[in-house]
Design a protein around this motif. Structure first.
Motif, PDB file in Angstrom:
ATOM      1  N   TYR A   1      -4.879   0.128 -10.254  1.00  0.00           N
ATOM      2  CA  TYR A   1      -4.650   0.736  -8.941  1.00  0.00           C
ATOM      3  C   TYR A   1      -5.998   1.102  -8.317  1.00  0.00           C
ATOM      4  N   VAL A   2      -6.146   0.791  -7.024  1.00  0.00           N
ATOM      5  CA  VAL A   2      -7.388   1.070  -6.304  1.00  0.00           C
ATOM      6  C   VAL A   2      -7.036   1.665  -4.945  1.00  0.00           C
ATOM      7  N   PRO A   3      -8.009   2.316  -4.283  1.00  0.00           N
ATOM      8  CA  PRO A   3      -7.743   2.875  -2.955  1.00  0.00           C
ATOM      9  C   PRO A   3      -7.318   1.791  -1.962  1.00  0.00           C
ATOM     10  N   GLY A   4      -6.369   2.146  -1.101  1.00  0.00           N
ATOM     11  CA  GLY A   4      -5.932   1.233  -0.058  1.00  0.00           C
ATOM     12  C   GLY A   4      -6.811   1.350   1.176  1.00  0.00           C
TER      13      GLY A   4
ATOM     14  N   ALA B   1      -2.999   8.929  -3.590  1.00  0.00           N
ATOM     15  CA  ALA B   1      -4.238   9.149  -4.334  1.00  0.00           C
ATOM     16  C   ALA B   1      -4.214  10.419  -5.172  1.00  0.00           C
TER      17      ALA B   1
ATOM     18  N   SER C   1      -4.481   6.482   0.277  1.00  0.00           N
ATOM     19  CA  SER C   1      -3.484   5.502  -0.163  1.00  0.00           C
ATOM     20  C   SER C   1      -3.976   4.749  -1.399  1.00  0.00           C
ATOM     21  N   LEU C   2      -3.042   4.096  -2.084  1.00  0.00           N
ATOM     22  CA  LEU C   2      -3.343   3.261  -3.247  1.00  0.00           C
ATOM     23  C   LEU C   2      -2.637   1.926  -3.096  1.00  0.00           C
ATOM     24  N   ARG C   3      -3.186   0.932  -3.756  1.00  0.00           N
ATOM     25  CA  ARG C   3      -2.531  -0.367  -3.837  1.00  0.00           C
ATOM     26  C   ARG C   3      -2.824  -0.973  -5.202  1.00  0.00           C
TER      27      ARG C   3
ATOM     28  N   ARG D   1      -0.532   8.202 -10.581  1.00  0.00           N
ATOM     29  CA  ARG D   1      -0.742   6.760 -10.449  1.00  0.00           C
ATOM     30  C   ARG D   1      -2.211   6.412 -10.183  1.00  0.00           C
ATOM     31  N   ALA D   2      -2.933   7.332  -9.613  1.00  0.00           N
ATOM     32  CA  ALA D   2      -4.341   7.077  -9.292  1.00  0.00           C
ATOM     33  C   ALA D   2      -5.172   6.811 -10.546  1.00  0.00           C
TER      34      ALA D   2
ATOM     35  N   ASP E   1      -4.387  -3.609  -7.524  1.00  0.00           N
ATOM     36  CA  ASP E   1      -5.551  -4.494  -7.439  1.00  0.00           C
ATOM     37  C   ASP E   1      -5.169  -5.847  -8.043  1.00  0.00           C
TER      38      ASP E   1
ATOM     39  N   GLU F   1       0.854  -1.190   0.000  1.00  0.00           N
ATOM     40  CA  GLU F   1       0.000   0.000   0.000  1.00  0.00           C
ATOM     41  C   GLU F   1       0.890   1.239   0.000  1.00  0.00           C
TER      42      GLU F   1
END
Length: 280
Positions: free
Chosen positions: A79-82, A69, A87-89, A73-74, A91, A64
């Motif tokens: 990529y999805v919210p962490g 966000a 945050s992002l992570r 990268r968002a 998927d 994460e």
């Protein structure tokens, strides 16, 4: 889930971009001048991934990124919210679901290749088999020994190629000389870690797995492919002296020994990368 603090992952991203730039700068410069290179272009033509793809850093699955966000990268796919706000992570679940066949094949090829014993007596003769008894060759460079002596080298050896994507370029006269016929459907049963091309292909699988693979492993795999490519062309039948390539004369005992020493080293590096990518 591992969490990378904002300063941490941005530093990793910047270092990755710098490393990727250093690895691709000469190719980009040649391309801008309209120049080709018989050794290094392979890394961007056979493996048809642009330098920009190497430059894009991913943390890999299970990580994460704090305060990501608001980053470009968002808007990237996969990529999805962490779990934490902002945050992002990656998927990973959606990527695997959408790319199921690719991910499955990558896992099979990486795992099975790693589990098999290496074969270290092929001496890079796949390149020689690609010009055997052929007046016109795939590459413009002249043969180091000439056609007749090149054919004699092939005829004095047992061809033991296990890599279908090399075997498919054998000349018609060379095909029946291989120890076994190879087909695309049987590649998962034949790939073995001593093969130079199997080592280079670690880069292909790392790229196909996209954001699931941490950036440092992708660049490690590219560096391995680069180093192997040099030996592959040093051991090839072509005269590449105009490009500063010193031949490894696999038609001699000393050349064979040199080739196998380097081949074993590459097999060890490739195996470590396969295991790291599988773990990731």
């Amino acid at each position: 889930m591992t969490v990378f603090a904002s300063d941490d992952w941005r530093q990793r991203e910047s270092a990755h971009a710098d490393r990727a730039t250093a690895l691709t700068a000469e190719h980009i410069a040649r391309r801008s001048r309209g120049e080709t290179h018989p050794v290094w272009d392979f890394l961007f033509t056979y493996y048809s991934y642009k330098p920009s793809a190497l430059s894009r850093w991913h943390p890999g699955a299970g990580v994460e990124l704090e305060d990501a966000a608001s980053d470009d990268r968002a808007a990237w796919r996969w990529y999805v919210p962490g779990s934490a706000a902002g945050s992002l992570r990656v998927d990973a679940e959606s990527y695997e679901a959408d790319k199921r066949a690719v991910v499955r094949l990558a896992r099979i090829m990486l795992r099975r290749t790693s589990e098999r014993p290496g074969q270290f007596d092929c001496f890079g003769l796949h390149e020689w088999a690609m010009v055997y008894r052929q007046d016109e060759h795939r590459h413009a460079q002249p043969l180091r020994l000439g056609q007749r002596q090149t054919d004699e080298v092939v005829e004095s050896h047992d061809l033991k190629c296990t890599h279908f994507d090399a075997f498919r370029f054998f000349t018609p006269d060379a095909v029946p000389r291989n120890r076994q016929p190879l087909t695309v459907d049987e590649r998962t049963a034949n790939e073995q870690p001593g093969c130079l091309h199997a080592g280079m292909d670690v880069y292909k699988w790392a790229m196909k797995l996209g954001p699931l693979v941490p950036g440092h492993l992708l660049l490690d795999a590219f560096e391995l492919a680069r180093d192997i490519r040099l030996l592959d062309m040093q051991a090839a039948p072509y005269d590449l002296s105009d490009f500063g390539v010193v031949p490894v004369q696999i038609e001699t005992p000393a050349g064979k020994a040199q080739y196998v020493r380097q081949q074993r080293g590459f097999a060890e590096r490739a195996d470590a990368l396969r295991r790291a990518i599988l773990a990731a």
